[in-house]
Design a protein around this motif. Structure first.
Motif, PDB file in Angstrom:
ATOM      1  N   TYR A 132      19.582  26.032  28.409  1.00 15.97           N
ATOM      2  CA  TYR A 132      20.740  26.725  28.567  1.00 15.97           C
ATOM      3  C   TYR A 132      21.318  26.947  27.015  1.00 15.97           C
ATOM      4  O   TYR A 132      20.914  26.338  26.052  1.00 15.97           O
ATOM      5  N   ALA A 133      22.306  28.193  26.902  1.00 16.13           N
ATOM      6  CA  ALA A 133      22.600  28.622  25.629  1.00 16.13           C
ATOM      7  C   ALA A 133      24.314  28.459  25.930  1.00 16.13           C
ATOM      8  O   ALA A 133      24.692  29.122  26.876  1.00 16.13           O
ATOM      9  N   TRP A 134      25.201  28.008  24.977  1.00 12.07           N
ATOM     10  CA  TRP A 134      26.589  28.127  25.067  1.00 12.07           C
ATOM     11  C   TRP A 134      27.030  29.020  23.747  1.00 12.07           C
ATOM     12  O   TRP A 134      26.662  28.325  22.769  1.00 12.07           O
ATOM     13  N   VAL A 135      27.701  30.019  24.146  1.00 10.61           N
ATOM     14  CA  VAL A 135      28.569  30.724  22.697  1.00 10.61           C
ATOM     15  C   VAL A 135      29.906  30.714  23.255  1.00 10.61           C
ATOM     16  O   VAL A 135      30.568  30.676  24.170  1.00 10.61           O
ATOM     17  N   GLY A 136      30.506  30.354  21.923  1.00 13.46           N
ATOM     18  CA  GLY A 136      32.199  30.237  22.060  1.00 13.46           C
ATOM     19  C   GLY A 136      32.578  30.070  20.876  1.00 13.46           C
ATOM     20  O   GLY A 136      31.887  29.715  19.879  1.00 13.46           O
ATOM     21  N   GLU A 137      34.135  29.947  20.666  1.00 11.50           N
ATOM     22  CA  GLU A 137      34.678  29.479  19.602  1.00 11.50           C
ATOM     23  C   GLU A 137      34.339  28.002  19.088  1.00 11.50           C
ATOM     24  O   GLU A 137      34.004  27.360  19.868  1.00 11.50           O
ATOM     25  N   SER A 138      34.179  27.773  17.644  1.00 19.66           N
ATOM     26  CA  SER A 138      33.597  26.389  17.480  1.00 19.66           C
ATOM     27  C   SER A 138      34.597  25.431  18.103  1.00 19.66           C
ATOM     28  O   SER A 138      34.045  24.461  18.295  1.00 19.66           O
ATOM     29  N   ALA A 139      35.952  25.600  18.106  1.00 23.31           N
ATOM     30  CA  ALA A 139      36.697  24.503  18.646  1.00 23.31           C
ATOM     31  C   ALA A 139      36.267  24.042  20.156  1.00 23.31           C
ATOM     32  O   ALA A 139      36.406  23.299  20.498  1.00 23.31           O
ATOM     33  N   LYS A 140      36.043  25.311  20.862  1.00 22.79           N
ATOM     34  CA  LYS A 140      35.451  25.286  22.189  1.00 22.79           C
ATOM     35  C   LYS A 140      34.255  24.286  22.172  1.00 22.79           C
ATOM     36  O   LYS A 140      34.203  23.448  23.020  1.00 22.79           O
ATOM     37  N   LEU A 141      33.276  24.622  21.372  1.00 23.39           N
ATOM     38  CA  LEU A 141      32.043  24.042  21.606  1.00 23.39           C
ATOM     39  C   LEU A 141      32.111  22.789  21.243  1.00 23.39           C
ATOM     40  O   LEU A 141      31.246  21.884  21.716  1.00 23.39           O
TER      41      LEU A 141
END
Ligand SMILES: [Fe+2]
Length: 211
Positions: free
Chosen positions: A194-203
């Motif tokens: 899997y890959a997750w992309v998002g703002e660093s605070a969310k990740l």
């Protein structure tokens, strides 16, 4: 230690780059944008030659299924990913991510991260990892706020939201907030990259909660 000094993690991230880079988009502009986003963030991470953080190897009950999943995956469409994962299998840190989860899920599910804020390969803008399910698992409904998610099937058969049967090589995309549940086939374990992309605070703090 930097990524370039670690052949195992380097080869696995190269396999992720190849898999997401070569994945068809099904004509979907949203999926095309996501695939391009993942590959460009991964290329940027590789170019930075990030730090590798030591994380202790950690098994879970479900990791007893990993050899069978890797055996199935090594000849399928995602074989490069499966083979690169097999080479680092003894180093993986498996976890649940939920503070409370049903007892049967604790036996049948786990994930490990390869790249992300917590390492082992450190990056703030992208998480790459694997989720492993025992045969016949029900993974309850959940959603990820602020995170674009894609699953690449490596081994086994599964379905999301009763919407169709996914096989090795297929890719499923979940935009932020999409509620989804997963069922997996009874014939063998199911391994998804899997890959997750998002703002660093969310990740860094995804706040995983099952419905
Ligand atoms: Fe998910």
């Amino acid at each position: 230690m930097r990524l370039s000094q670690d052949p195992g993690w380097s080869a696995l991230l190269a396999a992720f780059a190849q898999a997401w880079g070569a994945s068809p988009d099904g004509g979907s502009a949203a999926i095309r944008a996501h695939l391009d986003d993942v590959t460009s963030r991964l290329a940027a991470a590789q170019g930075r030659d990030p730090a590798c953080l030591p994380r202790p190897p950690e098994p879970l009950p479900v990791t007893a299924q990993l050899p069978a999943a890797l055996h199935a995956g090594r000849t399928g469409p995602a074989a490069p990913v499966s083979r690169a994962l097999a080479a680092v299998a003894s180093r993986l840190t498996w976890e649940w991510g939920y503070t409370t989860l049903p007892e049967d899920l604790a036996r049948s599910y786990g994930y490990c991260e390869i790249l992300g804020p917590r390492g082992p390969v450190q990056d703030d803008g992208l998480i790459l990892g694997f989720v492993l399910f025992a045969p016949g698992t029900f993974y309850p409904p959940h959603a990820h706020q602020g995170i674009f998610e894609s699953y690449l099937s490596v081994a086994g058969h599964w379905a999301q939201n009763d919407g169709g049967v996914e096989q090795p090589g297929s890719l499923v995309f979940n935009p932020p907030g999409t509620r989804h549940f997963i069922t997996t086939g009874h014939n063998g374990p199911c391994l998804l990259a899997y890959a997750w992309v998002g703002e660093s605070a969310k990740l860094g703090n995804p706040g995983m909660v099952l419905d």
